[in-house]
Scaffold this motif. Structure first.
Motif, PDB file in Angstrom:
ATOM      1  N   ASP A   1      29.816 -31.705  56.043  1.00 39.89           N
ATOM      2  CA  ASP A   1      29.314 -31.388  57.379  1.00 39.89           C
ATOM      3  C   ASP A   1      27.934 -30.784  57.235  1.00 39.89           C
ATOM      4  OD1 ASP A   1      31.813 -32.134  58.330  1.00 39.89           O
ATOM      5  OD2 ASP A   1      32.461 -30.083  58.747  1.00 39.89           O
TER       6      ASP A   1
ATOM      7  N   ASN B   1      32.003 -34.873  58.826  1.00 42.08           N
ATOM      8  CA  ASN B   1      32.858 -35.834  58.128  1.00 42.08           C
ATOM      9  C   ASN B   1      32.078 -36.980  57.490  1.00 42.08           C
ATOM     10  OD1 ASN B   1      35.248 -34.389  58.749  1.00 42.08           O
ATOM     11  ND2 ASN B   1      35.219 -35.271  60.794  1.00 42.08           N
TER      12      ASN B   1
ATOM     13  N   SER C   1      34.506 -35.061  52.172  1.00 43.51           N
ATOM     14  CA  SER C   1      33.518 -35.235  53.231  1.00 43.51           C
ATOM     15  C   SER C   1      32.585 -34.028  53.271  1.00 43.51           C
ATOM     16  CB  SER C   1      34.192 -35.426  54.591  1.00 43.51           C
ATOM     17  OG  SER C   1      34.882 -34.252  54.970  1.00 43.51           O
TER      18      SER C   1
END
Length: 92
Positions: A26, A44, A24
């Protein structure tokens, strides 16, 4: 990871290369004239693109972290600037 920014009407599309092993991403944003630190504006994410609302009258800096679980495996910084009110870009 290379970040790219494409300006649009009061927003922009931030995209980046996928990072091997990342689960993921950010995104953090800070306006250069702000005394505040970077603020997480998306977390995420599993895609490698995101639309962000921006104030074009202010220079902005982004950074994207690539994560595996909760561990950051790579961070890339990008600076976005305006010139006489017109969007321009500059890689930091």
């Amino acid at each position: 990871m290379k970040l790219n920014f494409t300006p649009a009407d009061w927003s922009g599309i931030l995209s980046w290369d996928a990072v091997t092993g990342a689960e993921s991403y950010d995104i953090y944003l800070k306006y250069s004239d702000s005394i505040r630190d970077f603020k997480c504006v998306a977390e995420n994410l599993t895609e490698t693109t995101a639309r962000l609302g921006l104030d074009y009258a202010r220079a902005a800096e982004f950074y994207v972290t690539a994560k595996k679980g909760d561990t950051v495996i790579l961070t890339e910084v990008y600076t976005y600037k305006t010139y006489n009110g017109q969007p321009t870009t500059q890689v930091a």
